[in-house]
Design a protein around this motif. Structure first.
Motif, PDB file in Angstrom:
ATOM      1  N   ALA A  53      27.686  40.191  42.680  1.00 21.88           N
ATOM      2  CA  ALA A  53      28.944  39.902  43.365  1.00 21.88           C
ATOM      3  C   ALA A  53      28.695  39.277  44.724  1.00 21.88           C
ATOM      4  O   ALA A  53      29.384  38.328  45.126  1.00 21.88           O
ATOM      5  N   VAL A  54      27.715  39.753  45.462  1.00 19.06           N
ATOM      6  CA  VAL A  54      27.393  39.205  46.780  1.00 19.06           C
ATOM      7  C   VAL A  54      26.875  37.775  46.639  1.00 19.06           C
ATOM      8  O   VAL A  54      27.285  36.872  47.384  1.00 19.06           O
ATOM      9  N   ALA A  56      27.502  35.680  44.213  1.00 13.32           N
ATOM     10  CA  ALA A  56      28.639  34.841  43.788  1.00 13.32           C
ATOM     11  C   ALA A  56      29.544  34.539  44.970  1.00 13.32           C
ATOM     12  O   ALA A  56      30.035  33.410  45.113  1.00 13.32           O
ATOM     13  N   ALA A  57      29.774  35.509  45.851  1.00 13.96           N
ATOM     14  CA  ALA A  57      30.625  35.287  47.021  1.00 13.96           C
ATOM     15  C   ALA A  57      29.999  34.287  47.969  1.00 13.96           C
ATOM     16  O   ALA A  57      30.686  33.430  48.538  1.00 13.96           O
ATOM     17  N   ILE A  58      28.688  34.347  48.141  1.00 10.16           N
ATOM     18  CA  ILE A  58      27.989  33.395  49.018  1.00 10.16           C
ATOM     19  C   ILE A  58      28.017  32.002  48.385  1.00 10.16           C
ATOM     20  O   ILE A  58      28.194  31.001  49.089  1.00 10.16           O
ATOM     21  N   VAL A  60      30.285  30.710  46.495  1.00 12.00           N
ATOM     22  CA  VAL A  60      31.630  30.131  46.554  1.00 12.00           C
ATOM     23  C   VAL A  60      31.883  29.529  47.938  1.00 12.00           C
ATOM     24  O   VAL A  60      32.543  28.502  48.072  1.00 12.00           O
ATOM     25  N   LEU A  61      31.331  30.103  48.970  1.00 11.14           N
ATOM     26  CA  LEU A  61      31.548  29.584  50.331  1.00 11.14           C
ATOM     27  C   LEU A  61      30.747  28.342  50.470  1.00 11.14           C
ATOM     28  O   LEU A  61      30.806  27.364  50.901  1.00 11.14           O
TER      29      LEU A  61
END
Length: 61
Positions: A53-54, A56-58, A60-61
């Motif tokens: 999840a971390v 994937a979040a990075i 996306v940014l």
């Protein structure tokens, strides 16, 4: 009638305190070892999910 009261070589495990305690201790030992393994597996899976999840979040940014 006398034969019913004179039983040889038969033991009632429920009446023997040592046998009962050994049975209970054996069951507790088996029960204690399994949840630790399952808890570790769940912790590793949870850590992997959080790591994905971390990442994937990075991404996306």
């Amino acid at each position: 009638m006398a034969d019913q009261n004179n039983v040889e070589n038969e033991q009632d495990p429920g009446a023997n305190t040592q046998m009962f305690r050994a049975f209970v201790n054996e069951a507790q030992t088996e029960a204690k070892s399994e949840p630790k393994l399952n808890g570790r597996i769940l912790a590793v899976i949870g850590a992997v999910v959080i790591l994905i999840a971390v990442i994937a979040a990075i991404a996306v940014l």
